[in-house]
Scaffold this active site. Structure first.
Site, PDB file in Angstrom:
ATOM      1  N   PRO A   1       0.846  -1.349  -0.135  1.00 29.27           N
ATOM      2  CA  PRO A   1      -0.295  -0.010  -0.134  1.00 29.27           C
ATOM      3  C   PRO A   1       1.064   1.017  -0.010  1.00 29.27           C
ATOM      4  O   PRO A   1       1.440   1.916   0.551  1.00 29.27           O
ATOM      5  CB  PRO A   1      -0.602  -0.210   1.431  1.00 29.27           C
ATOM      6  CG  PRO A   1       0.245  -1.335   2.441  1.00 29.27           C
ATOM      7  CD  PRO A   1       1.027  -1.821   1.604  1.00 29.27           C
TER       8      PRO A   1
ATOM      9  N   LYS B   1       0.156  -5.805   9.134  1.00 29.36           N
ATOM     10  CA  LYS B   1       1.615  -5.277   8.486  1.00 29.36           C
ATOM     11  C   LYS B   1       1.903  -4.482   9.947  1.00 29.36           C
ATOM     12  O   LYS B   1       1.825  -3.170  10.470  1.00 29.36           O
ATOM     13  CB  LYS B   1       1.066  -4.318   7.454  1.00 29.36           C
ATOM     14  CG  LYS B   1       1.922  -3.188   6.727  1.00 29.36           C
ATOM     15  CD  LYS B   1       1.606  -3.088   5.435  1.00 29.36           C
ATOM     16  CE  LYS B   1       2.721  -2.255   4.734  1.00 29.36           C
ATOM     17  NZ  LYS B   1       3.331  -0.922   5.451  1.00 29.36           N
TER      18      LYS B   1
ATOM     19  N   HIS C   1       7.398   0.128   7.338  1.00 29.82           N
ATOM     20  CA  HIS C   1       7.234   1.250   7.218  1.00 29.82           C
ATOM     21  C   HIS C   1       8.048   1.716   5.937  1.00 29.82           C
ATOM     22  O   HIS C   1       8.500   2.816   5.785  1.00 29.82           O
ATOM     23  CB  HIS C   1       6.669   1.866   8.000  1.00 29.82           C
ATOM     24  CG  HIS C   1       4.933   2.610   7.214  1.00 29.82           C
ATOM     25  ND1 HIS C   1       3.404   2.188   7.749  1.00 29.82           N
ATOM     26  CD2 HIS C   1       4.725   3.813   6.168  1.00 29.82           C
ATOM     27  CE1 HIS C   1       3.107   3.285   7.341  1.00 29.82           C
ATOM     28  NE2 HIS C   1       3.747   3.763   5.734  1.00 29.82           N
TER      29      HIS C   1
ATOM     30  N   GLY D   1      13.249  -2.401   2.173  1.00 28.25           N
ATOM     31  CA  GLY D   1      14.424  -1.799   0.978  1.00 28.25           C
ATOM     32  C   GLY D   1      14.752  -3.391  -0.194  1.00 28.25           C
ATOM     33  O   GLY D   1      15.569  -3.339  -0.567  1.00 28.25           O
TER      34      GLY D   1
ATOM     35  N   GLY E   1       8.148  -1.388  -1.904  1.00 28.33           N
ATOM     36  CA  GLY E   1       7.165  -0.330  -1.844  1.00 28.33           C
ATOM     37  C   GLY E   1       8.404   0.744  -2.645  1.00 28.33           C
ATOM     38  O   GLY E   1       7.190   0.099  -3.819  1.00 28.33           O
TER      39      GLY E   1
HETATM   40  C1  LIG Z   1       5.345   7.180  -0.556  1.00 32.90           C
HETATM   41  C2  LIG Z   1       5.119   5.871   0.581  1.00 32.90           C
HETATM   42  C3  LIG Z   1       3.727   5.805   0.686  1.00 32.90           C
HETATM   43  C4  LIG Z   1       3.578   4.489   1.522  1.00 32.90           C
HETATM   44  N1  LIG Z   1       2.281   4.696   2.061  1.00 32.90           N
HETATM   45  C5  LIG Z   1       1.589   3.655   2.926  1.00 32.90           C
HETATM   46  C6  LIG Z   1       0.372   3.728   3.698  1.00 32.90           C
HETATM   47  O1  LIG Z   1      -0.546   4.360   2.928  1.00 32.90           O
HETATM   48  N2  LIG Z   1      -0.230   2.395   4.231  1.00 32.90           N
HETATM   49  C7  LIG Z   1       0.666   1.425   4.350  1.00 32.90           C
HETATM   50  O2  LIG Z   1       0.443   0.636   5.707  1.00 32.90           O
HETATM   51  N3  LIG Z   1       1.947   1.753   4.314  1.00 32.90           N
HETATM   52  C8  LIG Z   1       2.709   3.006   3.478  1.00 32.90           C
HETATM   53  N4  LIG Z   1       4.198   2.655   2.945  1.00 32.90           N
HETATM   54  C9  LIG Z   1       4.565   1.518   3.089  1.00 32.90           C
HETATM   55  C10 LIG Z   1       4.754   0.712   2.080  1.00 32.90           C
HETATM   56  O3  LIG Z   1       3.546  -0.236   2.140  1.00 32.90           O
HETATM   57  C11 LIG Z   1       5.893  -0.766   2.716  1.00 32.90           C
HETATM   58  O4  LIG Z   1       5.206  -0.660   3.691  1.00 32.90           O
HETATM   59  C12 LIG Z   1       7.009   0.037   2.385  1.00 32.90           C
HETATM   60  O5  LIG Z   1       7.490   1.072   1.276  1.00 32.90           O
HETATM   61  C13 LIG Z   1       8.406  -1.203   2.756  1.00 32.90           C
HETATM   62  O6  LIG Z   1       9.896  -0.611   2.080  1.00 32.90           O
HETATM   63  P1  LIG Z   1      10.116   0.245   0.896  1.00 32.90           P
HETATM   64  O7  LIG Z   1       9.505   1.029   0.393  1.00 32.90           O
HETATM   65  O8  LIG Z   1      12.397   0.388   1.087  1.00 32.90           O
HETATM   66  O9  LIG Z   1      10.426  -1.397  -0.209  1.00 32.90           O
HETATM   67  C14 LIG Z   1       4.467   3.544   2.030  1.00 32.90           C
HETATM   68  C15 LIG Z   1       5.168   4.088   1.383  1.00 32.90           C
HETATM   69  C16 LIG Z   1       5.816   4.625   0.467  1.00 32.90           C
HETATM   70  C17 LIG Z   1       7.409   4.957   0.608  1.00 32.90           C
END
Ligand SMILES: Cc1cc2nc3c(=O)[nH]c(=O)nc-3n(C[C@H](O)[C@H](O)[C@H](O)COP(=O)(O)O)c2cc1C
Length: 384
Positions: free
Chosen positions: A77, A251, A275, A308, A329
Protein backbone atom coordinates in the site's frame (compact mmCIF):
# COMPACT_ATOMS: atom_id res chain seq x y z
CA UNK A 1 9.61 1.20 -21.01
CA UNK A 2 13.08 -0.24 -20.97
CA UNK A 3 14.99 0.66 -17.82
CA UNK A 4 17.58 -1.93 -16.77
CA UNK A 5 16.99 -1.94 -13.02
CA UNK A 6 15.28 -0.15 -10.12
CA UNK A 7 17.98 2.52 -9.94
CA UNK A 8 17.32 3.55 -13.53
CA UNK A 9 13.62 3.71 -12.67
CA UNK A 10 14.43 5.89 -9.65
CA UNK A 11 16.48 8.26 -11.83
CA UNK A 12 13.62 8.55 -14.29
CA UNK A 13 11.13 9.13 -11.47
CA UNK A 14 13.34 11.90 -10.15
CA UNK A 15 13.34 13.58 -13.54
CA UNK A 16 9.58 13.21 -14.06
CA UNK A 17 8.09 14.03 -10.65
CA UNK A 18 7.94 17.46 -9.04
CA UNK A 19 10.70 17.45 -6.39
CA UNK A 20 8.21 17.76 -3.55
CA UNK A 21 6.60 14.41 -4.54
CA UNK A 22 9.85 12.63 -5.31
CA UNK A 23 11.10 13.57 -1.85
CA UNK A 24 7.84 12.31 -0.36
CA UNK A 25 8.34 8.80 -1.77
CA UNK A 26 12.11 8.63 -1.46
CA UNK A 27 12.38 10.08 2.06
CA UNK A 28 12.03 8.48 5.49
CA UNK A 29 12.00 9.35 9.20
CA UNK A 30 14.61 11.59 10.90
CA UNK A 31 18.14 10.67 9.71
CA UNK A 32 16.76 7.91 7.45
CA UNK A 33 19.13 5.38 9.07
CA UNK A 34 16.59 2.57 9.25
CA UNK A 35 15.51 3.17 5.65
CA UNK A 36 19.14 2.92 4.64
CA UNK A 37 19.76 -0.17 6.80
CA UNK A 38 16.73 -1.89 5.24
CA UNK A 39 18.66 -1.98 1.97
CA UNK A 40 22.24 -2.26 3.24
CA UNK A 41 21.59 -5.20 5.59
CA UNK A 42 20.81 -7.53 2.70
CA UNK A 43 24.59 -7.49 2.19
CA UNK A 44 24.99 -9.34 5.49
CA UNK A 45 24.09 -12.52 3.57
CA UNK A 46 26.09 -14.21 0.83
CA UNK A 47 24.79 -16.82 -1.62
CA UNK A 48 26.57 -20.09 -2.27
CA UNK A 49 27.03 -20.80 -5.95
CA UNK A 50 26.29 -24.44 -6.74
CA UNK A 51 27.13 -25.88 -10.14
CA UNK A 52 26.38 -29.11 -12.00
CA UNK A 53 22.87 -29.39 -10.65
CA UNK A 54 20.03 -29.83 -13.16
CA UNK A 55 18.23 -26.50 -12.97
CA UNK A 56 16.60 -26.68 -16.38
CA UNK A 57 13.10 -26.45 -14.88
CA UNK A 58 12.97 -23.52 -12.44
CA UNK A 59 9.90 -22.30 -10.61
CA UNK A 60 9.44 -19.07 -8.63
CA UNK A 61 5.79 -19.64 -7.74
CA UNK A 62 4.77 -19.80 -4.10
CA UNK A 63 1.69 -19.93 -1.87
CA UNK A 64 0.53 -17.43 0.73
CA UNK A 65 -2.88 -16.86 2.29
CA UNK A 66 -3.64 -20.30 0.91
CA UNK A 67 -3.46 -19.14 -2.71
CA UNK A 68 -0.84 -20.23 -5.23
CA UNK A 69 0.99 -17.23 -6.73
CA UNK A 70 2.99 -17.11 -9.94
CA UNK A 71 5.57 -14.89 -8.24
CA UNK A 72 6.39 -14.49 -4.56
CA UNK A 73 5.92 -10.72 -4.50
CA UNK A 74 3.09 -8.19 -4.58
CA UNK A 75 2.55 -4.42 -4.43
CA UNK A 76 2.47 -2.73 -1.00
CA UNK A 77 0.00 0.00 0.00
CA UNK A 78 1.29 3.44 -1.00
CA UNK A 79 -0.58 6.54 0.10
CA UNK A 80 -1.04 9.10 -2.68
CA UNK A 81 -0.09 6.52 -5.33
CA UNK A 82 -2.33 8.46 -7.69
CA UNK A 83 0.09 11.40 -7.53
CA UNK A 84 2.85 9.44 -9.18
CA UNK A 85 1.04 8.82 -12.45
CA UNK A 86 -2.50 9.63 -13.60
CA UNK A 87 -4.88 7.25 -11.82
CA UNK A 88 -1.65 5.72 -10.58
CA UNK A 89 -3.24 3.08 -8.38
CA UNK A 90 -5.20 1.68 -11.32
CA UNK A 91 -2.10 1.59 -13.50
CA UNK A 92 -0.09 -0.22 -10.81
CA UNK A 93 -2.92 -2.65 -10.06
CA UNK A 94 -3.34 -3.51 -13.74
CA UNK A 95 0.35 -4.31 -14.07
CA UNK A 96 0.15 -6.57 -11.01
CA UNK A 97 -3.10 -8.19 -12.09
CA UNK A 98 -1.69 -9.10 -15.49
CA UNK A 99 0.30 -11.75 -13.61
CA UNK A 100 -2.45 -12.34 -11.03
CA UNK A 101 -0.40 -10.61 -8.32
CA UNK A 102 -2.23 -8.85 -5.44
CA UNK A 103 -2.29 -5.08 -5.28
CA UNK A 104 -2.91 -3.49 -1.88
CA UNK A 105 -4.86 -0.22 -1.97
CA UNK A 106 -3.84 2.24 0.75
CA UNK A 107 -6.25 3.92 3.13
CA UNK A 108 -4.68 7.09 1.67
CA UNK A 109 -5.17 6.04 -1.97
CA UNK A 110 -6.50 8.54 -4.47
CA UNK A 111 -8.69 5.96 -6.23
CA UNK A 112 -11.66 4.52 -4.34
CA UNK A 113 -12.24 0.82 -3.75
CA UNK A 114 -15.15 0.83 -6.20
CA UNK A 115 -13.18 2.68 -8.91
CA UNK A 116 -10.36 0.17 -8.59
CA UNK A 117 -12.74 -2.79 -8.75
CA UNK A 118 -14.41 -1.35 -11.86
CA UNK A 119 -11.03 -1.00 -13.56
CA UNK A 120 -9.63 -4.47 -12.93
CA UNK A 121 -10.79 -7.86 -11.68
CA UNK A 122 -7.53 -9.12 -10.15
CA UNK A 123 -6.79 -9.66 -6.43
CA UNK A 124 -7.11 -6.49 -4.33
CA UNK A 125 -6.12 -6.10 -0.69
CA UNK A 126 -7.32 -3.10 1.30
CA UNK A 127 -5.02 -1.48 3.86
CA UNK A 128 -6.69 0.23 6.77
CA UNK A 129 -5.39 2.45 9.53
CA UNK A 130 -7.40 2.10 12.72
CA UNK A 131 -9.28 5.40 12.91
CA UNK A 132 -10.80 7.15 15.89
CA UNK A 133 -13.92 7.55 13.77
CA UNK A 134 -15.18 3.95 14.16
CA UNK A 135 -18.13 4.58 11.85
CA UNK A 136 -15.81 5.57 9.03
CA UNK A 137 -13.57 2.51 9.62
CA UNK A 138 -16.64 0.27 9.58
CA UNK A 139 -17.97 1.87 6.40
CA UNK A 140 -14.63 1.34 4.66
CA UNK A 141 -14.52 -2.29 5.77
CA UNK A 142 -18.04 -2.85 4.47
CA UNK A 143 -17.06 -1.37 1.12
CA UNK A 144 -13.96 -3.56 0.99
CA UNK A 145 -16.21 -6.55 1.70
CA UNK A 146 -18.66 -5.48 -1.02
CA UNK A 147 -16.02 -5.32 -3.73
CA UNK A 148 -14.64 -8.71 -2.65
CA UNK A 149 -11.11 -7.90 -1.51
CA UNK A 150 -8.82 -10.87 -1.01
CA UNK A 151 -7.55 -9.57 2.35
CA UNK A 152 -7.92 -6.77 4.86
CA UNK A 153 -4.52 -5.46 5.91
CA UNK A 154 -4.34 -3.42 9.11
CA UNK A 155 -1.25 -1.26 9.53
CA UNK A 156 -0.21 -1.00 13.16
CA UNK A 157 3.07 0.93 13.06
CA UNK A 158 1.62 4.38 12.51
CA UNK A 159 -0.15 5.24 15.76
CA UNK A 160 2.27 8.12 16.17
CA UNK A 161 2.84 10.57 13.36
CA UNK A 162 6.49 10.49 12.40
CA UNK A 163 8.79 13.29 11.33
CA UNK A 164 10.10 13.14 7.78
CA UNK A 165 12.56 15.95 7.38
CA UNK A 166 12.49 16.05 3.60
CA UNK A 167 8.75 16.74 3.85
CA UNK A 168 9.36 19.37 6.51
CA UNK A 169 11.89 21.08 4.25
CA UNK A 170 9.71 20.89 1.16
CA UNK A 171 6.62 22.02 3.03
CA UNK A 172 4.70 18.84 2.00
CA UNK A 173 4.13 17.90 5.62
CA UNK A 174 1.63 20.59 6.45
CA UNK A 175 0.26 21.31 3.05
CA UNK A 176 -3.52 21.63 2.78
CA UNK A 177 -3.80 23.62 -0.46
CA UNK A 178 -1.75 24.63 -3.47
CA UNK A 179 0.63 27.31 -2.21
CA UNK A 180 2.83 29.51 -4.46
CA UNK A 181 5.78 27.34 -3.42
CA UNK A 182 3.99 24.15 -4.46
CA UNK A 183 2.87 25.78 -7.71
CA UNK A 184 6.50 26.68 -8.48
CA UNK A 185 7.63 23.12 -7.77
CA UNK A 186 4.88 21.77 -10.05
CA UNK A 187 5.77 24.17 -12.87
CA UNK A 188 9.24 22.63 -13.15
CA UNK A 189 7.56 19.44 -14.38
CA UNK A 190 5.06 20.57 -17.05
CA UNK A 191 4.48 17.06 -18.44
CA UNK A 192 3.49 15.78 -15.00
CA UNK A 193 1.18 18.84 -14.60
CA UNK A 194 -0.45 18.22 -17.97
CA UNK A 195 -1.24 14.59 -17.09
CA UNK A 196 -2.42 15.54 -13.60
CA UNK A 197 -4.79 18.17 -15.01
CA UNK A 198 -6.24 15.69 -17.46
CA UNK A 199 -6.79 13.14 -14.67
CA UNK A 200 -9.13 15.59 -12.90
CA UNK A 201 -9.28 16.92 -9.32
CA UNK A 202 -6.97 15.18 -6.89
CA UNK A 203 -9.06 13.72 -4.08
CA UNK A 204 -9.02 10.72 -1.76
CA UNK A 205 -12.02 9.22 -3.48
CA UNK A 206 -12.88 6.82 -0.65
CA UNK A 207 -13.82 9.98 1.27
CA UNK A 208 -15.91 11.48 -1.55
CA UNK A 209 -19.11 11.16 0.46
CA UNK A 210 -17.57 12.86 3.52
CA UNK A 211 -17.09 16.54 2.58
CA UNK A 212 -16.30 17.30 6.22
CA UNK A 213 -12.84 15.73 5.69
CA UNK A 214 -11.86 18.34 3.12
CA UNK A 215 -12.17 19.39 -0.48
CA UNK A 216 -8.88 18.14 -1.89
CA UNK A 217 -6.43 15.28 -1.30
CA UNK A 218 -4.06 17.39 0.80
CA UNK A 219 -6.77 18.58 3.17
CA UNK A 220 -8.31 15.09 3.34
CA UNK A 221 -4.93 13.46 4.08
CA UNK A 222 -4.23 15.95 6.87
CA UNK A 223 -7.63 15.29 8.46
CA UNK A 224 -7.44 11.52 8.00
CA UNK A 225 -3.90 11.49 9.40
CA UNK A 226 -5.13 13.21 12.53
CA UNK A 227 -7.79 10.52 12.90
CA UNK A 228 -5.36 7.60 13.22
CA UNK A 229 -6.02 6.06 16.63
CA UNK A 230 -3.02 6.59 18.92
CA UNK A 231 -4.81 4.60 21.65
CA UNK A 232 -5.06 1.44 19.49
CA UNK A 233 -4.31 -1.79 21.39
CA UNK A 234 -4.50 -5.55 20.89
CA UNK A 235 -8.20 -5.35 21.80
CA UNK A 236 -8.79 -3.40 18.60
CA UNK A 237 -7.07 -6.11 16.59
CA UNK A 238 -9.20 -8.77 18.32
CA UNK A 239 -12.28 -6.72 17.47
CA UNK A 240 -11.27 -6.58 13.81
CA UNK A 241 -10.58 -10.31 13.86
CA UNK A 242 -14.11 -10.97 15.14
CA UNK A 243 -15.66 -8.56 12.69
CA UNK A 244 -13.75 -9.55 9.51
CA UNK A 245 -14.57 -13.03 8.28
CA UNK A 246 -12.05 -12.93 5.40
CA UNK A 247 -8.26 -13.07 5.44
CA UNK A 248 -6.70 -10.68 7.95
CA UNK A 249 -3.14 -9.41 7.59
CA UNK A 250 -1.32 -7.31 10.20
CA UNK A 251 1.33 -4.97 8.77
CA UNK A 252 4.16 -3.40 10.74
CA UNK A 253 5.38 -6.23 13.00
CA UNK A 254 9.00 -5.98 14.07
CA UNK A 255 9.53 -8.44 16.91
CA UNK A 256 8.87 -12.11 17.62
CA UNK A 257 6.59 -11.46 20.60
CA UNK A 258 4.19 -9.30 18.60
CA UNK A 259 4.28 -11.81 15.75
CA UNK A 260 3.25 -14.66 18.05
CA UNK A 261 0.49 -12.52 19.50
CA UNK A 262 -0.87 -11.80 16.00
CA UNK A 263 -0.88 -15.55 15.32
CA UNK A 264 -2.71 -16.22 18.60
CA UNK A 265 -5.37 -13.66 17.69
CA UNK A 266 -5.88 -15.46 14.39
CA UNK A 267 -4.14 -13.22 11.86
CA UNK A 268 -3.76 -15.14 8.62
CA UNK A 269 -0.49 -13.35 7.87
CA UNK A 270 1.79 -10.71 9.29
CA UNK A 271 3.97 -8.33 7.36
CA UNK A 272 7.39 -7.84 8.91
CA UNK A 273 7.72 -4.15 8.17
CA UNK A 274 9.03 -0.88 9.55
CA UNK A 275 7.08 1.12 6.96
CA UNK A 276 10.19 1.49 4.82
CA UNK A 277 11.96 3.31 7.67
CA UNK A 278 9.33 6.04 7.56
CA UNK A 279 8.18 5.66 11.19
CA UNK A 280 10.73 4.70 13.91
CA UNK A 281 14.22 5.67 12.81
CA UNK A 282 16.90 3.66 14.61
CA UNK A 283 14.93 0.43 14.85
CA UNK A 284 15.88 -2.93 13.27
CA UNK A 285 16.15 -3.25 9.56
CA UNK A 286 13.48 -5.73 8.53
CA UNK A 287 15.89 -8.27 7.03
CA UNK A 288 17.94 -8.40 10.25
CA UNK A 289 14.91 -9.25 12.41
CA UNK A 290 13.16 -11.56 9.94
CA UNK A 291 14.90 -14.85 10.97
CA UNK A 292 13.91 -14.38 14.62
CA UNK A 293 10.29 -13.66 13.73
CA UNK A 294 10.07 -16.52 11.23
CA UNK A 295 11.46 -18.96 13.81
CA UNK A 296 8.93 -17.84 16.44
CA UNK A 297 5.76 -17.53 14.38
CA UNK A 298 6.36 -19.03 10.94
CA UNK A 299 4.58 -22.28 11.79
CA UNK A 300 1.47 -20.46 12.98
CA UNK A 301 0.89 -17.67 10.47
CA UNK A 302 2.17 -16.68 7.04
CA UNK A 303 5.22 -14.46 7.25
CA UNK A 304 5.29 -11.72 4.64
CA UNK A 305 8.02 -9.13 4.45
CA UNK A 306 8.85 -5.66 3.16
CA UNK A 307 11.53 -3.01 3.47
CA UNK A 308 14.45 -2.36 1.15
CA UNK A 309 13.44 -4.85 -1.55
CA UNK A 310 14.94 -3.52 -4.76
CA UNK A 311 16.29 -6.62 -6.49
CA UNK A 312 15.31 -10.21 -7.14
CA UNK A 313 18.32 -11.17 -5.05
CA UNK A 314 16.72 -9.36 -2.07
CA UNK A 315 13.55 -11.42 -2.50
CA UNK A 316 15.59 -14.64 -2.63
CA UNK A 317 17.34 -13.69 0.64
CA UNK A 318 14.07 -12.78 2.35
CA UNK A 319 12.57 -16.14 1.36
CA UNK A 320 15.64 -18.03 2.54
CA UNK A 321 15.24 -16.25 5.88
CA UNK A 322 11.61 -17.26 6.28
CA UNK A 323 9.31 -15.03 4.23
CA UNK A 324 6.59 -16.75 2.22
CA UNK A 325 6.20 -13.64 0.12
CA UNK A 326 7.33 -10.02 -0.03
CA UNK A 327 5.83 -6.63 -0.80
CA UNK A 328 7.45 -4.07 -3.06
CA UNK A 329 7.27 -0.49 -1.80
CA UNK A 330 9.45 2.24 -3.27
CA UNK A 331 10.76 -0.05 -6.01
CA UNK A 332 7.39 -0.04 -7.76
CA UNK A 333 6.58 3.59 -6.94
CA UNK A 334 9.72 4.64 -8.84
CA UNK A 335 8.68 2.42 -11.75
CA UNK A 336 5.14 3.83 -11.68
CA UNK A 337 6.40 7.41 -11.75
CA UNK A 338 8.90 6.47 -14.46
CA UNK A 339 6.49 4.79 -16.83
CA UNK A 340 3.00 4.19 -15.42
CA UNK A 341 1.58 0.71 -15.98
CA UNK A 342 4.37 -0.16 -18.45
CA UNK A 343 6.96 0.87 -15.87
CA UNK A 344 5.48 -1.39 -13.20
CA UNK A 345 5.17 -4.26 -15.69
CA UNK A 346 8.84 -3.81 -16.57
CA UNK A 347 9.87 -3.83 -12.92
CA UNK A 348 7.86 -6.99 -12.16
CA UNK A 349 9.47 -8.64 -15.15
CA UNK A 350 12.96 -7.59 -14.10
CA UNK A 351 12.55 -8.86 -10.55
CA UNK A 352 11.12 -12.19 -11.71
CA UNK A 353 14.07 -12.63 -14.08
CA UNK A 354 16.58 -11.65 -11.40
CA UNK A 355 15.07 -14.23 -9.05
CA UNK A 356 15.03 -16.93 -11.68
CA UNK A 357 18.68 -16.33 -12.64
CA UNK A 358 19.75 -16.17 -8.98
CA UNK A 359 18.17 -19.44 -7.88
CA UNK A 360 19.53 -21.12 -11.02
CA UNK A 361 23.10 -20.16 -10.13
CA UNK A 362 22.48 -21.38 -6.60
CA UNK A 363 21.48 -24.80 -7.88
CA UNK A 364 17.89 -24.37 -6.73
CA UNK A 365 14.89 -25.21 -8.90
CA UNK A 366 12.05 -24.36 -6.53
CA UNK A 367 11.96 -21.00 -4.77
CA UNK A 368 9.93 -22.66 -2.01
CA UNK A 369 13.00 -24.77 -1.14
CA UNK A 370 14.99 -21.73 -0.08
CA UNK A 371 14.00 -21.67 3.60
CA UNK A 372 14.43 -25.41 4.12
CA UNK A 373 17.88 -25.41 2.52
CA UNK A 374 19.12 -22.11 3.94
CA UNK A 375 22.19 -23.49 5.77
CA UNK A 376 23.44 -25.04 2.56
CA UNK A 377 22.75 -22.15 0.19
CA UNK A 378 23.46 -18.95 2.10
CA UNK A 379 25.85 -17.83 4.82
CA UNK A 380 26.33 -14.73 6.96
CA UNK A 381 28.83 -12.41 5.27
CA UNK A 382 31.20 -12.28 8.25
CA UNK A 383 31.63 -16.06 8.43
CA UNK A 384 34.40 -16.71 5.93
C1 LIG B 1 5.38 7.02 -0.49
C2 LIG B 1 4.99 5.92 0.46
C3 LIG B 1 3.71 5.88 0.96
C4 LIG B 1 3.34 4.83 1.82
N1 LIG B 1 2.04 4.77 2.26
C5 LIG B 1 1.66 3.73 3.04
C6 LIG B 1 0.30 3.61 3.44
O1 LIG B 1 -0.55 4.41 3.09
N2 LIG B 1 0.00 2.56 4.24
C7 LIG B 1 0.92 1.63 4.65
O2 LIG B 1 0.57 0.70 5.37
N3 LIG B 1 2.20 1.73 4.27
C8 LIG B 1 2.59 2.74 3.47
N4 LIG B 1 3.89 2.83 3.05
C9 LIG B 1 4.84 1.76 3.43
C10 LIG B 1 4.87 0.67 2.36
O3 LIG B 1 3.65 -0.02 2.31
C11 LIG B 1 6.00 -0.35 2.63
O4 LIG B 1 5.86 -0.84 3.93
C12 LIG B 1 7.40 0.24 2.46
O5 LIG B 1 7.43 1.13 1.37
C13 LIG B 1 8.42 -0.88 2.26
O6 LIG B 1 9.72 -0.37 2.20
P1 LIG B 1 10.48 -0.06 0.81
O7 LIG B 1 9.87 1.19 0.25
O8 LIG B 1 11.89 0.14 1.23
O9 LIG B 1 10.29 -1.23 -0.09
C14 LIG B 1 4.29 3.86 2.21
C15 LIG B 1 5.58 3.91 1.71
C16 LIG B 1 5.95 4.93 0.83
C17 LIG B 1 7.34 4.94 0.28
Amino acid sequence: MNFANWEDARDLAKRRLPKIFFDFIDGAAFSERTAHANMADFDAWIFEQQVLVDVSDRDISTTFLGIKRRMPFMLAPIGFGGLLAPRGEIQAARAAHAVNMPYCLSNFGIISLEQLRAATDGPIWFQLYVLRDRTLSEKLIQRAENIGVEALCITVDSQVKSVRERDTRSGFRNLTKVTPRLALSLMTRPVWCWHAMRAGPLRINNLAEYPEYGANALEQAANLGNLIEAAMTWDDIKRFRDRWKGKLVIKGILNARDAVRCAEIGADAIIVSNHGGRQLDGTHSTISILPEIAAAAGERTDILFDGGIRRGTDIVKAMALGAKGVLLGRAYTYALAAGGEDGVTRLIDLLATEMDVTIGHMGISQVTDLYRRRAEIMRAAGKI
